[in-house]
Design a protein around this motif. Structure first.
Motif, short mmCIF file in Angstrom:
data_model
loop_
_atom_site.label_atom_id
_atom_site.label_comp_id
_atom_site.label_asym_id
_atom_site.label_seq_id
_atom_site.Cartn_x
_atom_site.Cartn_y
_atom_site.Cartn_z
N GLY A 110 0.80 -1.21 0.00
CA GLY A 110 0.00 0.00 0.00
C GLY A 110 0.83 1.26 0.00
O GLY A 110 1.76 1.42 -0.81
N PHE A 111 0.52 2.15 0.92
CA PHE A 111 1.12 3.49 0.94
C PHE A 111 2.65 3.47 1.01
O PHE A 111 3.31 4.17 0.24
CB PHE A 111 0.54 4.28 2.10
CG PHE A 111 1.11 5.67 2.24
CD1 PHE A 111 0.82 6.65 1.30
CD2 PHE A 111 1.95 5.99 3.29
CE1 PHE A 111 1.34 7.93 1.43
CE2 PHE A 111 2.49 7.26 3.42
CZ PHE A 111 2.17 8.23 2.49
N PRO A 112 3.28 2.67 1.93
CA PRO A 112 4.76 2.70 1.97
C PRO A 112 5.38 2.29 0.64
O PRO A 112 6.36 2.90 0.20
CB PRO A 112 5.10 1.69 3.08
CG PRO A 112 3.89 1.66 3.94
CD PRO A 112 2.72 1.82 3.00
N LEU A 113 4.84 1.25 -0.01
CA LEU A 113 5.41 0.83 -1.28
C LEU A 113 5.20 1.86 -2.37
O LEU A 113 6.06 2.06 -3.24
CB LEU A 113 4.81 -0.51 -1.71
CG LEU A 113 5.49 -1.21 -2.91
CD1 LEU A 113 6.98 -1.35 -2.69
CD2 LEU A 113 4.84 -2.55 -3.18
N ASP A 114 4.06 2.58 -2.32
CA ASP A 114 3.82 3.66 -3.28
C ASP A 114 4.90 4.74 -3.16
O ASP A 114 5.39 5.26 -4.16
CB ASP A 114 2.44 4.27 -3.06
CG ASP A 114 1.32 3.33 -3.45
OD1 ASP A 114 1.59 2.39 -4.22
OD2 ASP A 114 0.17 3.54 -2.98
#
Length: 481
Positions: free
Chosen positions: A319-323
């Motif tokens: 999710g957000f961290p990988l984005d």
């Protein structure tokens, strides 16, 4: 720290004094007074004991060694105790202090705060001459000199060292001279000993310091000096050679001590400069090797580089961290030069490589890398150590500056194992760490930067620095170049 120290604009002689607190406070009890600074006016028969404070500064390369000499003299008719509050550098390491009275020279000892104060009070009550240095704040010190007898001349000498860190090519040495008055609502009655100094008298604008103030600097830069200037004082500069100079004050006026002394200098930096300083000691000899980067680095001077990106695509990055990690990788990859080589190792419970060997940073290869990065979704465990070991086994080209760039949220339980592995391989590559997410494991990210560098002082700090590229979200935690 409790010992004895520095210089500045405060003096309190324990004799009959007139305290001017203003009409509103003049008749109030101590329980209503605060620690905010007050005026202090000495009687006609009182002689302020501080006569002069002078500093001899020896700068060798990026190390400043400062020796401060303060002279007290009681020209009155009664024994007095001088209490003197003065500033110090927040980066200073005090290592010596002596007090000389007549022919007798006493060397200070560092003790636990309460033990030192008790020893001082005992000596004071016994009528002995004694001195006490206390650190009240990281940049505020208080000196007490007890039982200065009529006619006594007391010389207190303090030595400290500090590191000079250049910013944008400018080296700056600061000798603090002023402790500004602090506002405080703490009551005088019941205030702790470490806060009592706040209620010290102070000089106002236009008032001259009642003592002589001087600073002399001997600069051995180790490299050619481009310029020397002081924005705070009028100074004289005498060059011994291209890399050494002596700096003094043009005048010995009392007003020299009403502001901090600031000295700035630049070293010539059109090309890479190196210098060597040697010192012969009594039992050991020392050397200091200096390297000054050029003012601008041209592409021709940059050696071939190779980057291995070790990217976390585990479940915690979903999710957000990988984005954010994807944005970071696009930013990093887009800044590679065509002559650079690179590879990406994606890891979770296992790992996979973009290519079996590092690829040249061509436009097609970068597009291929970005596509593979965008396809990651996040899942599985976080096995960072095996990923680093596999990345390190990648064949290295000769004559190439190799760097490993770790991109992770740091959610692992084997931080110390990773630190040990990085330490053992500092001579094989540079290491960079990026922490991704809103709750990064700072122990891992900061430990990669701090502990690896501390384990091998001879290796460059750039090996373990943390960087933050431009135009990347602030959720990359505490990353700065």
């Amino acid at each position: 720290m409790t010992m004895t120290c520095y210089h500045a604009l405060r003096l309190l002689a324990l004799l009959p004094l007139l305290l001017l607190l203003g009409n509103a406070e003049a008749n109030e009890s101590n329980t209503n007074k605060t620690l905010s600074p007050y005026f202090q006016v000495a009687g006609d028969d009182e002689a302020l004991p501080l006569q002069e404070t002078r500093a001899q500064v020896d700068i060798a390369g990026v190390i400043a060694s400062v020796n401060i000499r303060q002279v007290y003299q009681n020209s009155g008719n009664d024994p007095i105790e001088a209490v003197y509050v003065f500033p110090g550098s927040t980066r200073a390491a005090v290592y010596a202090m002596t007090m000389t009275i007549g022919e007798r020279r006493v060397t200070a000892k560092i003790k636990e705060r309460q033990a030192a104060k008790a020893a001082y009070q005992q000596a004071k009550k016994a009528g002995k001459r004694a001195s006490l240095l206390e650190q009240q704040r990281p940049n505020v010190f208080q000196m007490k000199v007890a039982n200065i007898m009529p006619g006594d001349r007391v010389v207190v000498e303090l030595a400290y060292s500090e590191l000079i860190v250049p910013e944008q090519g400018v080296y700056e040495f600061v000798y603090p001279a002023v402790v500004g008055p602090r506002y405080s609502e703490l009551p005088v009655y019941g205030a702790s000993d470490s806060d009592q100094w706040i209620a010290n008298p102070y000089l106002h604008q236009g008032e001259k310091a009642p003592y002589a103030f001087g600073v002399e600097v001997s600069l051995a830069a180790g490299l050619p000096i481009q310029s020397i200037m002081s924005p705070s004082h009028d100074v004289t500069v005498a060059y011994d050679d291209h890399g050494a100079a002596k700096i003094g004050l043009k005048s010995a006026g009392a007003d020299n001590g009403n502001r901090d002394y600031v000295l700035r200098y630049r070293l010539r930096g059109e090309e890479i400069e190196t210098g060597l300083l040697l010192h012969r000691g009594e039992t050991e000899n020392f050397f200091l090797l200096l390297a000054q980067p050029p003012e601008r680095v041209v592409n021709a001077a940059i050696p071939p580089r190779e980057y291995i990106f070790v990217v976390d695509v585990s479940g915690s990055m979903h999710g957000f961290p990988l984005d954010i990690g994807k944005k970071l990788m696009v930013e990093l990859l887009s800044r590679l030069r065509p002559t650079d080589g690179f590879n990406i190792l994606f890891f979770s419970g296992g790992s996979s490589l973009l290519a079996e060997r590092p690829l040249p940073a061509t436009e097609n290869n970068i597009e291929k890398a970005i596509e593979m990065m965008e396809s990651q979704r996040g899942g599985g465990g976080t096995r960072l150590l095996p990923a680093l070991q596999r990345a390190m086994r990648q064949p290295a080209a000769s004559g190439v500056s190799r760097s490993f760039v770790v991109v992770t949220d740091g959610y692992i339980a084997v931080e110390t194992d990773v630190f040990d592995y990085v330490k053992r391989n500092l001579n094989n590559a540079n290491f960079f760490a990026f922490g991704i997410g809103s709750g990064v494991n700072r122990f891992l990210i900061e430990g990669l930067a701090r502990k690896a560098g501390a384990a091998n002082p001879s290796s460059s700090r750039r090996r373990t620095k943390r960087c933050r590229p431009r135009n990347v979200s602030a959720t990359i935690s505490k990353l700065r170049c």
